[in-house]
Design a protein around this motif. Sequence first.
Motif, PDB file in Angstrom:
ATOM      1  N   ASN A   1       7.265  -8.618  29.568  1.00 57.95           N
ATOM      2  CA  ASN A   1       7.254  -9.757  28.631  1.00 57.95           C
ATOM      3  C   ASN A   1       6.049 -10.649  28.875  1.00 57.95           C
TER       4      ASN A   1
ATOM      5  N   LEU B   1      16.155  -9.596  28.150  1.00 64.65           N
ATOM      6  CA  LEU B   1      16.557 -10.761  28.952  1.00 64.65           C
ATOM      7  C   LEU B   1      18.074 -10.882  29.038  1.00 64.65           C
TER       8      LEU B   1
ATOM      9  N   TYR C   1       3.740 -11.123  25.670  1.00 62.84           N
ATOM     10  CA  TYR C   1       3.682 -12.398  24.965  1.00 62.84           C
ATOM     11  C   TYR C   1       2.514 -13.264  25.423  1.00 62.84           C
TER      12      TYR C   1
ATOM     13  N   ARG D   1      15.588 -14.097  20.185  1.00 62.07           N
ATOM     14  CA  ARG D   1      14.117 -14.049  20.201  1.00 62.07           C
ATOM     15  C   ARG D   1      13.576 -15.376  19.687  1.00 62.07           C
ATOM     16  N   THR D   2      12.370 -15.727  20.070  1.00 66.49           N
ATOM     17  CA  THR D   2      11.750 -16.941  19.521  1.00 66.49           C
ATOM     18  C   THR D   2      10.929 -16.537  18.294  1.00 66.49           C
TER      19      THR D   2
HETATM   20  P1  ADP Z   1      12.143  -8.471  23.603  1.00 66.06           P
HETATM   21  O1  ADP Z   1      10.889  -8.827  24.320  1.00 66.06           O
HETATM   22  O2  ADP Z   1      12.369  -7.000  23.505  1.00 66.06           O
HETATM   23  O3  ADP Z   1      12.306  -9.168  22.306  1.00 66.06           O
HETATM   24  P2  ADP Z   1      13.608  -9.886  25.666  1.00 66.06           P
HETATM   25  O4  ADP Z   1      15.089 -10.063  25.707  1.00 66.06           O
HETATM   26  O5  ADP Z   1      12.950  -9.386  26.866  1.00 66.06           O
HETATM   27  O6  ADP Z   1      13.385  -8.942  24.422  1.00 66.06           O
HETATM   28  O7  ADP Z   1      12.988 -11.276  25.282  1.00 66.06           O
HETATM   29  C1  ADP Z   1      13.637 -12.107  24.325  1.00 66.06           C
HETATM   30  C2  ADP Z   1      12.660 -13.046  23.658  1.00 66.06           C
HETATM   31  O8  ADP Z   1      12.224 -14.056  24.578  1.00 66.06           O
HETATM   32  C3  ADP Z   1      11.376 -12.388  23.203  1.00 66.06           C
HETATM   33  O9  ADP Z   1      11.549 -11.783  21.945  1.00 66.06           O
HETATM   34  C4  ADP Z   1      10.430 -13.572  23.145  1.00 66.06           C
HETATM   35  O10 ADP Z   1      10.635 -14.300  21.960  1.00 66.06           O
HETATM   36  C5  ADP Z   1      10.894 -14.444  24.315  1.00 66.06           C
HETATM   37  N1  ADP Z   1      10.128 -14.198  25.561  1.00 66.06           N
HETATM   38  C6  ADP Z   1      10.515 -13.471  26.599  1.00 66.06           C
HETATM   39  N2  ADP Z   1       9.605 -13.518  27.598  1.00 66.06           N
HETATM   40  C7  ADP Z   1       8.614 -14.318  27.157  1.00 66.06           C
HETATM   41  C8  ADP Z   1       7.401 -14.801  27.728  1.00 66.06           C
HETATM   42  N3  ADP Z   1       7.015 -14.446  28.955  1.00 66.06           N
HETATM   43  N4  ADP Z   1       6.657 -15.632  26.966  1.00 66.06           N
HETATM   44  C9  ADP Z   1       7.035 -16.016  25.757  1.00 66.06           C
HETATM   45  N5  ADP Z   1       8.171 -15.615  25.147  1.00 66.06           N
HETATM   46  C10 ADP Z   1       8.962 -14.775  25.846  1.00 66.06           C
END
Ligand code: ADP
Length: 431
Positions: free
Chosen positions: A329, A391, A333, A376-377
């Motif tokens: 991640n 996550l 990201y 997700r954001t």
């Molecule tokens: P995925 O990456 O497959 O969508 P995750 O559950 O790992 O699934 O992450 C959930 C969401 O959290 C991501 O879609 C993203 O919006 C946000 N996210 C996770 N890690 C980060 C990071 N290091 N920086 C920014 N946003 C993050």
Amino acid sequence: MARAVDPVGTAAGGWDTVRGRERQLQSDNGSGGPVEETPVDIIVVDDSPTQVEYLRRILLDAGYTVRTASGAEACLGSCRTSPPALILSDLVMPGISGLELVRAVRNDRELCDIPVILLTADHDPEHVIDALRAGAANYVSKPFVPEVLIQRIGWTLEAHGYARSPTPIPSGPGLFATLRSALEDAATRARELERSRAALAAAIRQRDELVAVVAHDLRTPLQVLQGHASLAARDGTGRILAGLAEVVNDQTATMVRLIDDLVDATQAESGVLQVQPQPIDLVKVIASCVVAMRHRWPNHPMTADGPASAMIHADGRRLAQVVTNLLDNAAKYSDAGSPIAVTVIERSDAVQVSIADRGIGIPKAQRQVIFERHGRTDAGRAKASGSGLGLFICRELIHLHGGTVTVEDNPPTGSRFVVTLPRDSGATRSG
Ligand code: ADP
């Protein structure tokens, strides 16, 4: 003359007669509280001692006096000794059923004025209609909340002259109380249906989104494989063929990871995700993750700081999965070239691992949501494809170890995920 307690707390006081028989009403003592003299007597009938006790407690708390009977016959005997104000009976009982009890009461000249409330199995209208046809004064659908039961009893007693309603009862008081119950049930059902409909719509949206993501994330590596295979087929030098093994390895690993995530998320949701803790060196686990991730993300400088070793009792394979997801991640990201730092800090009873990036960051308001299934954001969606499962699984795995995972700002830009693990988790499985 003695006065009955109004358990619903709605009575304004006074006397009334019903079908020629004088009944006692609640009288307000001026302070708004009930006057406790001769409480209203109710017989509870149910073959289940647990249910009888549960109902008894609810009614006692509401200020009634309660007699109990384990079946219809016992109830009828008790009624003949001293008629109660009301009978509250289960519908389904071995031997004489609730319906037959209602009929027996109705057909008995001495007892026919006693209102019977039946506890029906669910919201099945058939049951309710049967109960009312048999002559039940009212019904309560199971499962019920105690407040609803008390309210129904209050309405029914009111309709039978035991309390004065704050709003006058127009006519046919028994019917009015039942209609009120039916309307209230219908309103409750409508609210439940609306909640279920909204939850279902959200689940369908999530499912559609997941299908799109899974299709995309499986198609991409397959296309890469297909592209390399067709290049290799046309390449006379054998150079592309030589590199094909590595491409196959990388791309199939991506697909397997996605499938594993789907399985883990399902297990986490049903509470059967497991960890198998044993003594491990967390630093070693993290170091091998960093090596693998440097290979996967060659454009992101990754540093690792901390002690030479950190022994804990934990599931090394599952913790590697967590660290890999957090590193993935951090790279996914953030822009190419931006650094990622892993730090391990030892405390006496716990070890803390932080993974910091200089990426798009996570707004404060969404720091809980991202740990939910599919959370997700908006910025994350715009930046990269993802299932939103990683996550969710990480949090479950860390909780199974008795630890925590949180996210904070990494000033001036980016996020820092902090995993805290007790040295001895003692965890074995989810629950
Ligand atoms: P995925 O990456 O497959 O969508 P995750 O559950 O790992 O699934 O992450 C959930 C969401 O959290 C991501 O879609 C993203 O919006 C946000 N996210 C996770 N890690 C980060 C990071 N290091 N920086 C920014 N946003 C993050």
